[in-house]
Motif scaffolding. Structure first.
Motif, short mmCIF file in Angstrom:
data_model
loop_
_atom_site.label_atom_id
_atom_site.label_comp_id
_atom_site.label_asym_id
_atom_site.label_seq_id
_atom_site.Cartn_x
_atom_site.Cartn_y
_atom_site.Cartn_z
N LEU A 63 -2.95 -28.12 -29.26
CA LEU A 63 -3.46 -29.50 -29.17
C LEU A 63 -2.59 -30.48 -29.95
O LEU A 63 -2.27 -31.57 -29.45
N GLN A 86 -0.08 -33.51 -28.32
CA GLN A 86 -0.25 -34.91 -28.72
C GLN A 86 1.05 -35.47 -29.30
O GLN A 86 1.41 -36.62 -29.03
N GLN A 102 -5.79 -33.22 -22.28
CA GLN A 102 -4.94 -32.22 -22.92
C GLN A 102 -5.78 -31.33 -23.82
O GLN A 102 -5.48 -30.14 -23.98
N VAL A 103 -6.85 -31.87 -24.39
CA VAL A 103 -7.76 -31.05 -25.19
C VAL A 103 -8.48 -30.04 -24.28
O VAL A 103 -8.59 -28.85 -24.61
#
Length: 223
Positions: free
Chosen positions: A84, A88, A161-162
């Motif tokens: 994660l 990011q 994306q999480v």
């Protein structure tokens, strides 16, 4: 067998492309570092994310006879954190100049991955493409900075994306753990199993290369 701590003592030589070597050297913390590099830095596209997650889960089974014994909670936490945070960071790198960084690279595989990532974003939309990219080697490395470079909204990217990162990491780690728990002494076949995971993870790339070659051949024939 005693469990390896979060950070194991590193031997003199570590093969960064081999999951077993990385886990023996660095333990669960090595999983976080590798996933961060693979998903956040353009130089990490050759790192063994899929096989590392599966192997870490397999070696987390208590009482195994593998080269190292890991803690499942530590592996899960490190896997999720690395995946994660890396994604990011990759996104913000892309926002600040991802296209320029990609243009400087001479790696054919990296450029092919970028083309595939851009195609996924155009074909499936932001949410689905961001989740699907987690499961495609090389694409999961370049999609994050590419999403930033293409102006995908920050909140949309962060949310999906999480979701993708949680599904990808937990599925592979728990899959390895489940196999190790259900099949006695399965860690004796660690190398063949890792090779199988690598082969499966590379299947989407191979299919995409074949599809691209067919499309190119069809285009040339139509001229």
């Amino acid at each position: 067998m005693t469990a390896v701590p979060l950070l194991a003592s590193a031997p003199q030589a570590v093969n960064v492309l081999d999951a077993g070597s990385l886990l023996s050297a660095f333990g669960a913390l090595g999983v976080a570092v590798v996933l961060f590099a693979e998903t956040g830095l353009l130089v990490g596209f050759l790192l063994p994310g899929d096989s590392l997650l599966f192997t870490a889960g397999l070696l987390s089974v208590p009482g195994g006879n593998g080269p190292v014994s890991l803690s499942l909670p530590q592996v899960l936490v490190c896997s999720v954190a690395g995946a994660l945070i890396g994604a990011q960071v990759g996104y913000w790198i892309g926002r600040r100049g991802g296209r320029a960084l990609l243009a400087r690279s001479k790696s054919r595989k990296l450029h092919e991955g970028a083309a595939r990532a851009e195609e996924l974003l155009a074909k499936y939309g932001h949410a689905k493409a961001i989740v699907l990219a987690r499961f495609v080697p090389i694409v999961r490395t370049v999609l994050n900075p590419l999403a930033g470079a293409l102006g995908v909204p920050a909140r949309v990217f962060a949310l999906w994306q999480v979701v993708g990162g949680l599904v990808w990491t937990c599925a592979l780690v728990l899959g390895g753990y489940a196999l190790g728990s259900s099949v006695p002494n399965v860690d004796r076949y660690l190398l063949p199993l890792v090779a199988l995971v690598v082969a499966v993870s590379l299947t989407p790339v191979a299919l995409e290369v074949l599809r691209a070659r067919r499309a190119r051949a069809a285009t040339e024939e139509s001229r």
